[in-house]
Enzyme design. Structure first.
Site, PDB file in Angstrom:
ATOM      1  N   ASP A 115       0.868  -1.179   0.000  1.00 16.81           N
ATOM      2  CA  ASP A 115       0.000   0.000   0.000  1.00 16.81           C
ATOM      3  C   ASP A 115       0.896   1.217   0.000  1.00 16.81           C
ATOM      4  O   ASP A 115       2.008   1.167   0.524  1.00 16.81           O
ATOM      5  CB  ASP A 115      -0.872   0.055   1.267  1.00 16.81           C
ATOM      6  CG  ASP A 115      -0.068   0.460   2.486  1.00 16.81           C
ATOM      7  OD1 ASP A 115       0.618  -0.410   3.054  1.00 16.81           O
ATOM      8  OD2 ASP A 115      -0.076   1.647   2.857  1.00 16.81           O
ATOM      9  N   CYS A 174      -5.933   9.551 -20.338  1.00 15.43           N
ATOM     10  CA  CYS A 174      -4.974   9.562 -21.446  1.00 15.43           C
ATOM     11  C   CYS A 174      -5.657   9.417 -22.799  1.00 15.43           C
ATOM     12  O   CYS A 174      -5.127   9.874 -23.804  1.00 15.43           O
ATOM     13  CB  CYS A 174      -3.941   8.461 -21.246  1.00 15.43           C
ATOM     14  SG  CYS A 174      -2.901   8.773 -19.811  1.00 15.43           S
ATOM     15  N   HIS A 231      -5.409   8.699 -13.479  1.00 22.43           N
ATOM     16  CA  HIS A 231      -4.284   8.164 -14.255  1.00 22.43           C
ATOM     17  C   HIS A 231      -3.279   7.429 -13.357  1.00 22.43           C
ATOM     18  O   HIS A 231      -2.875   6.310 -13.669  1.00 22.43           O
ATOM     19  CB  HIS A 231      -3.547   9.249 -15.046  1.00 22.43           C
ATOM     20  CG  HIS A 231      -2.249   8.728 -15.576  1.00 22.43           C
ATOM     21  ND1 HIS A 231      -2.179   7.905 -16.695  1.00 22.43           N
ATOM     22  CD2 HIS A 231      -0.990   8.786 -15.072  1.00 22.43           C
ATOM     23  CE1 HIS A 231      -0.927   7.514 -16.860  1.00 22.43           C
ATOM     24  NE2 HIS A 231      -0.182   8.031 -15.902  1.00 22.43           N
TER      25      HIS A 231
HETATM   26 ZN   LIG Z   1      -3.555   7.265 -18.194  1.00 21.98          ZN
END
Ligand SMILES: [Zn+2]
Length: 376
Positions: free
Chosen positions: A274, A317, A343
């Site tokens: 984590d 993206c 992202h």
């Molecule tokens: Zn991405």
């Protein structure tokens, strides 16, 4: 595991996390205990009901935050007295009360209460601290065994505040057959993991691992790393600790790391990790891509019409330009933090998917080579 400190992965709605394929999240007991409080979460059906998350959750024991965030703490054999970083109020965590808090929060995997040994610490100090963590591990296990039936989603305790009020987790999330549904099953409880400490001393780490395994847990964590030591030392200690933990049980390395590090540690045999890095870095405009790190605030991206990462298939993206992300960051638009987080979390999950794929290919290659190997 993406980190959802306060029952929220900052900026990310639960349906987006599901869409990205997050299987398990981490919540922080210390933070949730202070706000909104264990009792509130318990009444809402535990963390799963409260945050409307059907998939797995792990909570830490609160130990790490007590040792890193609070001032004026007093450690004794019994436990730790500390002051809240929110309002200065005084609180006490012991192995027993940390277990009670985690049972009330109702995560699937919970952690034994440990002392995170500070860095640097001399050998004597690391040993004393390790010995106390071992005694605390035994107390944690004892309390857990006696109280594990009290988890809010146990079949006998289920009083779902949400379903009485018509709130539901969307069918699309519940019907994903790769994830276990949260319908109560008689006798089903949480899983308690033990934590190995021992500072930066290989011999102490070995002893801590062996004695924690002797106490007996269904999974083991390596704690007390990423506390300011050089990266090379982290790697050494992980390597020398792993060999003393059973490979057939989950081995969880707490609080790491960069994409390169998580791939490396997975290769060494770590099963779970984590880190706040992907989400925290995203909010500061630092993005991990297949072409290296991108600091989106830089002026060079102001007119850049290309995608953030040409090799990433995430919704950010495939839709937005670097110029737009740079503009959102520069204008301090909330959307910028959200998109950056989508992202980065995708990039981390993709990294782990690639690691799992490589492991599967490796096993397949080994199987095939054994099949076609020289016959006696
Ligand atoms: Zn991405």
């Amino acid at each position: 595991m993406p980190v959802g400190t306060l029952a929220s992965v900052k900026g990310m709605p639960q349906d987006v996390l599901e869409e990205l394929g997050v299987q398990i999240l981490l919540g922080n007991t210390y933070h949730l205990y202070l706000r909104p409080g264990v009792e509130t979460v318990r009444r809402m059906g535990g963390l799963h009901g409260f945050m409307s998350w059907d998939r797995a959750i792990l909570t830490d024991s609160g130990g790490f935050q007590v040792f890193s965030l609070t001032e004026l703490r007093k450690v004794s054999e019994e436990g730790v007295t500390f002051r809240s970083h929110l309002d200065g109020s005084s609180h006490f965590f012991s192995p027993e009360s940390a277990m009670a808090a985690q049972i009330g929060l109702g995560a699937d995997i919970i952690m034994a209460f440990d002392e995170c040994t500070e860095y640097p610490a001399d050998r004597e100090r690391a040993r004393t601290s390790m010995e106390m963590t071992l005694r605390w591990a035994e107390r944690s296990k004892k309390y857990f065994e006696e109280h594990k039936g009290e988890v809010p989603w146990a079949a006998s305790n289920r009083q779902s505040a949400l379903s009485t009020h018509g709130l539901q987790i969307p069918r699309s999330a519940r019907d994903d057959s790769s994830f276990k549904s949260r319908e109560p099953v008689a006798g089903e409880t949480q899983t308690l993991f033990g934590i190995v400490q021992g500072g930066m001393d290989r011999e102490l780490r070995r002893e801590s691992a062996l004695r924690t395994v002797e106490i007996g847990f269904p999974g083991y964590a390596i704690g007390g790393l990423s506390v300011g030591e050089p990266r090379e030392l982290t790697r050494e200690i992980v390597e020398s600790t792993l060999e003393h933990l059973p490979a057939g049980k989950p081995r969880y390395l707490m609080g790491v790391g960069t994409p390169e590090e998580i791939a490396l540690y997975a290769q060494m045999g770590v099963d779970m990790m984590d880190c706040v890095l992907p989400t925290r870095a995203a909010r500061h405009g630092l993005l991990f891509t297949s072409e290296g790190k991108v600091s989106i605030k830089q002026a060079q991206y102001a007119q850049d019409a290309g995608p953030l990462d040409p090799n990433c298939r995430c919704r950010v993206c495939s839709r937005y330009s670097r110029a737009y992300l740079r503009h959102l960051y520069a204008s301090n638009e909330l959307l910028g933090q959200v998109l950056n987080t989508v992202h980065n979390v995708t990039y981390y999950l993709d990294t782990m998917r690639a690691v799992r794929h490589a492991i599967q290919l490796g096993e397949r290659a080994r199987f095939l080579s054994e099949q076609s190997g020289p016959k006696p």
